[in-house]
Design a protein around this motif. Structure first.
Motif, PDB file in Angstrom:
ATOM      1  N   TYR A   1      13.783  -9.797  22.110  1.00  0.00           N
ATOM      2  CA  TYR A   1      12.430  -9.237  22.054  1.00  0.00           C
ATOM      3  C   TYR A   1      12.492  -7.718  22.013  1.00  0.00           C
ATOM      4  O   TYR A   1      11.816  -7.079  21.188  1.00  0.00           O
ATOM      5  CB  TYR A   1      11.632  -9.696  23.274  1.00  0.00           C
TER       6      TYR A   1
ATOM      7  N   GLU B   1      10.651  -5.764  19.016  1.00  0.00           N
ATOM      8  CA  GLU B   1       9.278  -5.310  19.266  1.00  0.00           C
ATOM      9  C   GLU B   1       8.976  -3.898  18.774  1.00  0.00           C
ATOM     10  O   GLU B   1       7.886  -3.662  18.206  1.00  0.00           O
ATOM     11  CB  GLU B   1       8.962  -5.430  20.758  1.00  0.00           C
TER      12      GLU B   1
ATOM     13  N   PHE C   1       7.325  -3.459  15.381  1.00  0.00           N
ATOM     14  CA  PHE C   1       5.929  -3.844  15.240  1.00  0.00           C
ATOM     15  C   PHE C   1       4.998  -2.656  15.499  1.00  0.00           C
ATOM     16  O   PHE C   1       3.813  -2.731  15.199  1.00  0.00           O
ATOM     17  CB  PHE C   1       5.594  -4.996  16.188  1.00  0.00           C
ATOM     18  N   GLU C   2       5.536  -1.578  16.050  1.00  0.00           N
ATOM     19  CA  GLU C   2       4.744  -0.375  16.270  1.00  0.00           C
ATOM     20  C   GLU C   2       4.689   0.523  15.033  1.00  0.00           C
ATOM     21  O   GLU C   2       3.962   1.514  15.020  1.00  0.00           O
ATOM     22  CB  GLU C   2       5.314   0.405  17.460  1.00  0.00           C
TER      23      GLU C   2
ATOM     24  N   GLU D   1       9.214 -14.312  22.437  1.00  0.00           N
ATOM     25  CA  GLU D   1       7.979 -14.271  23.228  1.00  0.00           C
ATOM     26  C   GLU D   1       6.746 -14.288  22.321  1.00  0.00           C
ATOM     27  O   GLU D   1       6.645 -15.136  21.435  1.00  0.00           O
ATOM     28  CB  GLU D   1       8.022 -13.062  24.174  1.00  0.00           C
ATOM     29  N   ASP D   2       5.822 -13.343  22.484  1.00  0.00           N
ATOM     30  CA  ASP D   2       4.576 -13.395  21.713  1.00  0.00           C
ATOM     31  C   ASP D   2       4.691 -12.810  20.313  1.00  0.00           C
ATOM     32  O   ASP D   2       3.741 -12.880  19.528  1.00  0.00           O
ATOM     33  CB  ASP D   2       3.452 -12.694  22.473  1.00  0.00           C
ATOM     34  N   LEU D   3       5.852 -12.243  19.958  1.00  0.00           N
ATOM     35  CA  LEU D   3       5.991 -11.638  18.632  1.00  0.00           C
ATOM     36  C   LEU D   3       5.848 -12.676  17.520  1.00  0.00           C
ATOM     37  O   LEU D   3       5.356 -12.371  16.431  1.00  0.00           O
ATOM     38  CB  LEU D   3       7.342 -10.938  18.501  1.00  0.00           C
TER      39      LEU D   3
ATOM     40  N   ASP E   1       3.833 -14.971  17.367  1.00  0.00           N
ATOM     41  CA  ASP E   1       2.428 -15.382  17.230  1.00  0.00           C
ATOM     42  C   ASP E   1       1.540 -14.293  16.634  1.00  0.00           C
ATOM     43  O   ASP E   1       0.328 -14.474  16.540  1.00  0.00           O
ATOM     44  CB  ASP E   1       1.864 -15.785  18.595  1.00  0.00           C
ATOM     45  N   ILE E   2       2.127 -13.168  16.235  1.00  0.00           N
ATOM     46  CA  ILE E   2       1.328 -12.083  15.654  1.00  0.00           C
ATOM     47  C   ILE E   2       1.068 -12.410  14.187  1.00  0.00           C
ATOM     48  O   ILE E   2       1.938 -12.253  13.326  1.00  0.00           O
ATOM     49  CB  ILE E   2       2.038 -10.722  15.799  1.00  0.00           C
ATOM     50  N   ASN E   3      -0.128 -12.886  13.897  1.00  0.00           N
ATOM     51  CA  ASN E   3      -0.432 -13.405  12.565  1.00  0.00           C
ATOM     52  C   ASN E   3      -0.464 -12.328  11.484  1.00  0.00           C
ATOM     53  O   ASN E   3      -0.344 -12.624  10.301  1.00  0.00           O
ATOM     54  CB  ASN E   3      -1.770 -14.146  12.584  1.00  0.00           C
ATOM     55  N   THR E   4      -0.662 -11.070  11.877  1.00  0.00           N
ATOM     56  CA  THR E   4      -0.754 -10.010  10.868  1.00  0.00           C
ATOM     57  C   THR E   4       0.601  -9.667  10.262  1.00  0.00           C
ATOM     58  O   THR E   4       0.663  -9.082   9.182  1.00  0.00           O
ATOM     59  CB  THR E   4      -1.367  -8.736  11.490  1.00  0.00           C
ATOM     60  N   ILE E   5       1.687 -10.020  10.945  1.00  0.00           N
ATOM     61  CA  ILE E   5       3.038  -9.778  10.437  1.00  0.00           C
ATOM     62  C   ILE E   5       3.734 -11.129  10.322  1.00  0.00           C
ATOM     63  O   ILE E   5       4.148 -11.701  11.329  1.00  0.00           O
ATOM     64  CB  ILE E   5       3.853  -8.854  11.361  1.00  0.00           C
TER      65      ILE E   5
END
Length: 267
Positions: free
Chosen positions: A43, A47, A50-51, A75-77, A79-83
């Motif tokens: 992660y 991560e 993504f910034e 983890e939640d990465l 689930d980020i639908n925009t990427i």
């Protein structure tokens, strides 16, 4: 100037041989799945990208039979639908894994100019370093972060005897992320013996493309040995126990579903 668009390949398909994470009957835990300050190594290695607002897609390579664990470690990465994030099974070597990821990027209908290759075991990468490497690649086609060699260098033979004292002048230690023009990296992989290379910049340069270095970060270390994670042994024991329980529960559920299907068929 706008930030050039790019896709990200995260390599997490290695066997972690130098990381002494074996326990009971050679059962092992990949170093990318262990925790540092509340987040997995994988992660933390992913991560910061993504910034960067120009990130368009992510491909993560995984070791055979570890897809579920890889997704959980992100983890939640995931689930980020925009990427959009894709998972690709790794090959026999790191470079084969990268080749599989590049093939996946060729399939998707998402435009981008550059591709970043990031070790899944480098959890201390920062957005600042990412942008610096991308900016250097924009000006030179390809770029890698690097640090000067400060220790004396010696070449030894199989017995450990020193046989050469080369100069360290002009030598650097390279890190990831490494950025390249996507089309040129594809061409480099298609025209080189990739398994003789130690990293992607070697493949890129040998194909005739320009690759420059920018200042690396001493903190941007790669997790290589067990002592790189202070409580690694404790985490490994806990991880293996949790994994065993999870697999036992999953097998029980699968057995129950099979029995239920048999009963329904008989009715």
């Amino acid at each position: 100037m706008s930030i050039p668009s790019f896709a990200l390949i995260v390599t997490a398909a290695g066997s972690s041989l130098r990381f002494s994470s074996t326990y009971e009957n050679s059962e092992s835990v990949k170093k990318e799945f262990l925790q540092l300050d509340g987040h997995s190594v994988l992660y933390r290695a992913t991560e910061p990208f993504f910034e960067i607002p120009s990130l368009q897609a992510v491909v993560v390579t995984y070791k055979d039979d570890s897809l579920d664990e890889t997704i959980v470690a992100l983890e939640d990465l995931a689930d980020i639908n925009t990427i959009p994030m894709f998972f690709v099974k790794g090959g026999k070597s790191r470079q084969e894994s990268v080749k599989n990821a590049l093939d996946k990027l060729k399939e998707i209908n998402i435009p981008f100019e550059y591709v970043a290759i990031q070790d899944g075991a480098r959890p201390y990468v920062t957005p600042r370093l990412i942008i610096n490497v991308l900016a250097t690649a924009f000006n030179s086609s390809g770029a890698v972060p690097a640090l000067p060699v400060t220790d004396s260098i010696r070449r030894i033979d199989k017995t450990g005897s020193i046989i050469e004292c080369p100069s360290r002048s002009g030598l650097v230690r390279v890190q990831t992320p490494q950025f390249f023009e996507f089309d040129k990296l594809i061409a480099a992989y298609e025209n080189q013996d990739i398994n003789k290379a130690t990293d992607d910049s070697e493949i890129y340069v040998k194909a005739g493309f320009n690759c420059c270095v920018c200042e690396g970060d001493e903190a941007n270390i790669k997790i290589t040995y067990e002592h790189d994670i202070p409580d690694a042994r404790k985490q490994i024991e806990s991880y293996i126990e949790d994994r065993r329980k999870g697999r036992a529960s999953r097998e029980a559920n699968e057995t129950f579903r099979r029995l239920l299907n048999q009963v329904e068929d008989e009715l």
